[in-house]
Design a protein around this motif. Structure first.
Motif, PDB file in Angstrom:
ATOM      1  N   GLN A   1      -7.851  -8.930  -8.080  1.00 44.33           N
ATOM      2  CA  GLN A   1      -7.134  -7.929  -7.289  1.00 44.33           C
ATOM      3  C   GLN A   1      -6.810  -8.466  -5.895  1.00 44.33           C
ATOM      4  N   PHE A   2      -7.808  -9.079  -5.243  1.00 42.84           N
ATOM      5  CA  PHE A   2      -7.605  -9.596  -3.896  1.00 42.84           C
ATOM      6  C   PHE A   2      -6.643 -10.771  -3.907  1.00 42.84           C
ATOM      7  N   ARG A   3      -6.777 -11.609  -4.883  1.00 44.11           N
ATOM      8  CA  ARG A   3      -5.883 -12.765  -5.028  1.00 44.11           C
ATOM      9  C   ARG A   3      -4.434 -12.305  -5.144  1.00 44.11           C
ATOM     10  N   ILE A   4      -4.206 -11.290  -5.976  1.00 46.76           N
ATOM     11  CA  ILE A   4      -2.850 -10.775  -6.162  1.00 46.76           C
ATOM     12  C   ILE A   4      -2.342 -10.101  -4.896  1.00 46.76           C
TER      13      ILE A   4
ATOM     14  N   GLY B   1      15.731   2.343   7.882  1.00 48.28           N
ATOM     15  CA  GLY B   1      15.929   2.569   6.451  1.00 48.28           C
ATOM     16  C   GLY B   1      15.561   1.399   5.566  1.00 48.28           C
ATOM     17  N   PHE B   2      15.072   0.303   6.165  1.00 50.78           N
ATOM     18  CA  PHE B   2      14.736  -0.886   5.370  1.00 50.78           C
ATOM     19  C   PHE B   2      13.569  -0.595   4.424  1.00 50.78           C
ATOM     20  N   LYS B   3      13.701  -1.045   3.171  1.00 49.65           N
ATOM     21  CA  LYS B   3      12.644  -0.871   2.166  1.00 49.65           C
ATOM     22  C   LYS B   3      12.296  -2.220   1.534  1.00 49.65           C
ATOM     23  N   LEU B   4      11.033  -2.379   1.209  1.00 47.09           N
ATOM     24  CA  LEU B   4      10.590  -3.562   0.475  1.00 47.09           C
ATOM     25  C   LEU B   4      10.861  -3.382  -1.008  1.00 47.09           C
ATOM     26  N   ILE B   5      11.118  -4.486  -1.688  1.00 49.73           N
ATOM     27  CA  ILE B   5      11.301  -4.440  -3.145  1.00 49.73           C
ATOM     28  C   ILE B   5       9.937  -4.248  -3.803  1.00 49.73           C
ATOM     29  N   PRO B   6       9.817  -3.356  -4.774  1.00 50.68           N
ATOM     30  CA  PRO B   6       8.527  -3.210  -5.473  1.00 50.68           C
ATOM     31  C   PRO B   6       8.159  -4.485  -6.224  1.00 50.68           C
ATOM     32  N   ILE B   7       6.867  -4.696  -6.370  1.00 46.39           N
ATOM     33  CA  ILE B   7       6.352  -5.868  -7.089  1.00 46.39           C
ATOM     34  C   ILE B   7       5.540  -5.385  -8.275  1.00 46.39           C
ATOM     35  N   MET B   8       5.829  -5.924  -9.438  1.00 44.37           N
ATOM     36  CA  MET B   8       5.032  -5.640 -10.628  1.00 44.37           C
ATOM     37  C   MET B   8       4.220  -6.896 -10.953  1.00 44.37           C
ATOM     38  N   PRO B   9       2.908  -6.923 -10.582  1.00 44.91           N
ATOM     39  CA  PRO B   9       2.090  -8.104 -10.858  1.00 44.91           C
ATOM     40  C   PRO B   9       1.521  -8.067 -12.279  1.00 44.91           C
ATOM     41  N   ILE B  10       1.602  -9.198 -12.956  1.00 44.40           N
ATOM     42  CA  ILE B  10       1.132  -9.278 -14.342  1.00 44.40           C
ATOM     43  C   ILE B  10       0.291 -10.532 -14.520  1.00 44.40           C
ATOM     44  N   VAL B  11      -0.914 -10.364 -15.034  1.00 43.06           N
ATOM     45  CA  VAL B  11      -1.766 -11.496 -15.398  1.00 43.06           C
ATOM     46  C   VAL B  11      -1.602 -11.739 -16.888  1.00 43.06           C
ATOM     47  N   PHE B  12      -1.094 -12.915 -17.210  1.00 38.55           N
ATOM     48  CA  PHE B  12      -0.938 -13.318 -18.610  1.00 38.55           C
ATOM     49  C   PHE B  12      -2.087 -14.261 -18.928  1.00 38.55           C
ATOM     50  N   TYR B  13      -3.096 -13.725 -19.635  1.00 38.22           N
ATOM     51  CA  TYR B  13      -4.365 -14.431 -19.818  1.00 38.22           C
ATOM     52  C   TYR B  13      -4.427 -15.095 -21.184  1.00 38.22           C
ATOM     53  N   THR B  14      -4.644 -16.424 -21.185  1.00 37.10           N
ATOM     54  CA  THR B  14      -4.674 -17.178 -22.436  1.00 37.10           C
ATOM     55  C   THR B  14      -6.004 -17.903 -22.628  1.00 37.10           C
TER      56      THR B  14
ATOM     57  N   THR C   1     -12.187  -9.008 -18.648  1.00 37.43           N
ATOM     58  CA  THR C   1     -13.025  -7.836 -18.357  1.00 37.43           C
ATOM     59  C   THR C   1     -12.964  -7.410 -16.893  1.00 37.43           C
ATOM     60  N   ALA C   2     -12.147  -8.050 -16.087  1.00 44.00           N
ATOM     61  CA  ALA C   2     -12.057  -7.701 -14.668  1.00 44.00           C
ATOM     62  C   ALA C   2     -11.295  -6.385 -14.488  1.00 44.00           C
ATOM     63  N   GLU C   3     -11.715  -5.607 -13.496  1.00 45.41           N
ATOM     64  CA  GLU C   3     -11.025  -4.366 -13.136  1.00 45.41           C
ATOM     65  C   GLU C   3      -9.623  -4.696 -12.642  1.00 45.41           C
ATOM     66  N   ASN C   4      -8.612  -3.895 -13.063  1.00 49.17           N
ATOM     67  CA  ASN C   4      -7.246  -4.213 -12.638  1.00 49.17           C
ATOM     68  C   ASN C   4      -6.704  -3.280 -11.550  1.00 49.17           C
ATOM     69  N   TRP C   5      -7.476  -2.267 -11.128  1.00 43.89           N
ATOM     70  CA  TRP C   5      -7.078  -1.436  -9.996  1.00 43.89           C
ATOM     71  C   TRP C   5      -7.719  -1.995  -8.732  1.00 43.89           C
TER      72      TRP C   5
ATOM     73  N   PHE D   1      -3.039  -0.052  -5.963  1.00 52.44           N
ATOM     74  CA  PHE D   1      -2.124  -0.689  -6.907  1.00 52.44           C
ATOM     75  C   PHE D   1      -2.953  -1.304  -8.024  1.00 52.44           C
ATOM     76  N   LYS D   2      -2.293  -1.620  -9.087  1.00 51.99           N
ATOM     77  CA  LYS D   2      -2.972  -2.316 -10.166  1.00 51.99           C
ATOM     78  C   LYS D   2      -2.085  -3.453 -10.644  1.00 51.99           C
ATOM     79  N   TYR D   3      -2.710  -4.407 -11.289  1.00 49.90           N
ATOM     80  CA  TYR D   3      -1.956  -5.447 -11.979  1.00 49.90           C
ATOM     81  C   TYR D   3      -2.082  -5.211 -13.477  1.00 49.90           C
ATOM     82  N   GLU D   4      -1.026  -5.488 -14.198  1.00 47.44           N
ATOM     83  CA  GLU D   4      -1.066  -5.371 -15.646  1.00 47.44           C
ATOM     84  C   GLU D   4      -1.723  -6.626 -16.233  1.00 47.44           C
TER      85      GLU D   4
END
Length: 356
Positions: A95-98, A121-134, A140-144, A162-165
């Motif tokens: 979570q902290f790394r992301i 009116g400036f807005k940041l683009i949303p970020i969708m973080p995804i961990v693809f684990y192989t 087993t790490a918490e994602n929130w 926030f959470k990462y998928e």
């Protein structure tokens, strides 16, 4: 074949997955397979921009396998941040790394829009973080993020939420990946194959490959050599020349790969049986059987046990002998090592336990 170190294997994975997932067409497949929130927008390759992500000053180093894409959906944009994890250990500070990466991505975005960023009116683009684990273990790490903060409920208004998928490839069976009926699914299934499953998986992939549209076959063909090389290096028992499939059409190449793997495993089984028999002659039947089981592969061990049962009990064992097909190495070893002492009734009980 030389045994690879963990670092060498990770390097091979990094290069392979970076190559595959730097292809916009393959990212579209990735979205369609794994990200339902974006799939519904009908994302195409033209909607994707590959961004720069080398944050060398962050303590995690230059992560070659981290990928950032700007994805356009309707008139909006979202960052898709893909972090590919090959480590066998789970990172419980993910979570902290992301969060560090997200802040840096937004900082770069602000620097690219310095004038606009000063406006109300400036807005940041949303970020969708995804961990693809192989890796090998279940993730087993918490994602929130907030759940990593002590007493976050009391200070929730001050705590980032926030959470990462997580896409945990260890929890997705090869058959499920094959049934997706896309090039990426077949490549991921092939990449997951291990010694004990590789022959079955490549046969199933071969069948599904023949049904794919030509465009999907072409995608598969673009990257299958890289997956095969990784597979050969990781599974030393294959004992194949990883360069022999380079210049062939994809279906012909994969057909030859299937034949080569089957041949390699047949040789391994026969060699294991031969070693077991020779050792048995030298050290006695019990030690010979034990060595045969250790040196041979599961198929060879099963064949040897079946032969011993038939020699001892004759035709009356036939109605029960198919149970050997479902036995583990430990169960087969138990029968083989005690074959001289087992009665017919005791043997049937052992076989029936597996059948039931």
């Amino acid at each position: 074949m030389k045994k690879l170190t963990r670092g060498e294997i990770m390097g091979i994975y990094d290069q392979l997955f970076k190559e595959i997932l730097s292809d916009k067409e393959m990212i579209v497949e990735f979205i369609d397979i794994f990200i339902p929130k974006l799939k519904s927008y009908g994302i195409s390759a033209e909607d994707i921009t590959i961004e720069h992500t080398k944050f060398t000053d962050i303590k995690y180093g230059d992560k070659e396998s981290d990928l950032l894409f700007k994805v356009k959906y309707f008139e909006n944009e979202v960052y898709l941040y893909l972090l590919i994890e090959h480590q066998s250990t789970v990172d419980y500070l993910m979570q902290f790394r992301i969060l560090e990466y997200m802040v840096r991505i937004w900082k770069n975005y602000i620097n690219e829009h310095k004038k606009e960023s000063r406006t109300k009116g400036f807005k940041l683009i949303p970020i969708m973080p995804i961990v693809f684990y192989t890796g090998k273990r279940k993730w087993t790490a918490e994602n929130w993020f907030m759940k990593k903060v002590e007493n976050w409920e009391m200070f929730d208004e001050y705590t980032p939420k926030f959470k990462y998928e997580v896409i945990d490839l260890t929890q997705i069976p090869e058959k499920q990946l094959i049934k997706i009926k896309k090039a990426l699914g077949l490549l991921l299934a092939l990449n997951k194959a291990e010694n004990k499953t590789v022959t079955r998986i490549i046969e199933e992939i071969k069948i599904e490959l023949e049904k794919l549209p030509e465009k999907e076959k072409e995608k598969f063909g673009n990257y299958v050599n890289g997956v095969i090389k990784t597979l050969v290096k990781r599974n030393r028992d294959l004992n194949l020349d990883e360069e022999i499939f380079e210049e062939e059409e994809v279906e012909e190449m994969f057909e030859n790969f299937v034949k080569a793997v089957n041949g390699a495993y047949k040789d391994a089984i026969e060699q294991g049986m031969k070693q077991g028999i020779e050792q048995g002659i030298k050290q006695g039947i019990e030690q010979g059987i034990e060595q045969g089981f250790k040196s041979g592969m599961l198929a060879g061990e099963r064949k040897l046990t079946r032969s011993l049962l038939r020699k001892k009990f004759g035709e009356k064992i036939e109605p029960y002998i198919d149970a050997l097909d479902y036995m583990t190495l430990k169960e087969l070893t138990e029968i083989a090592e005690n074959i001289l002492d087992l009665s017919f009734e005791e043997t049937i009980e052992l076989l029936k336990k597996v059948s039931n």
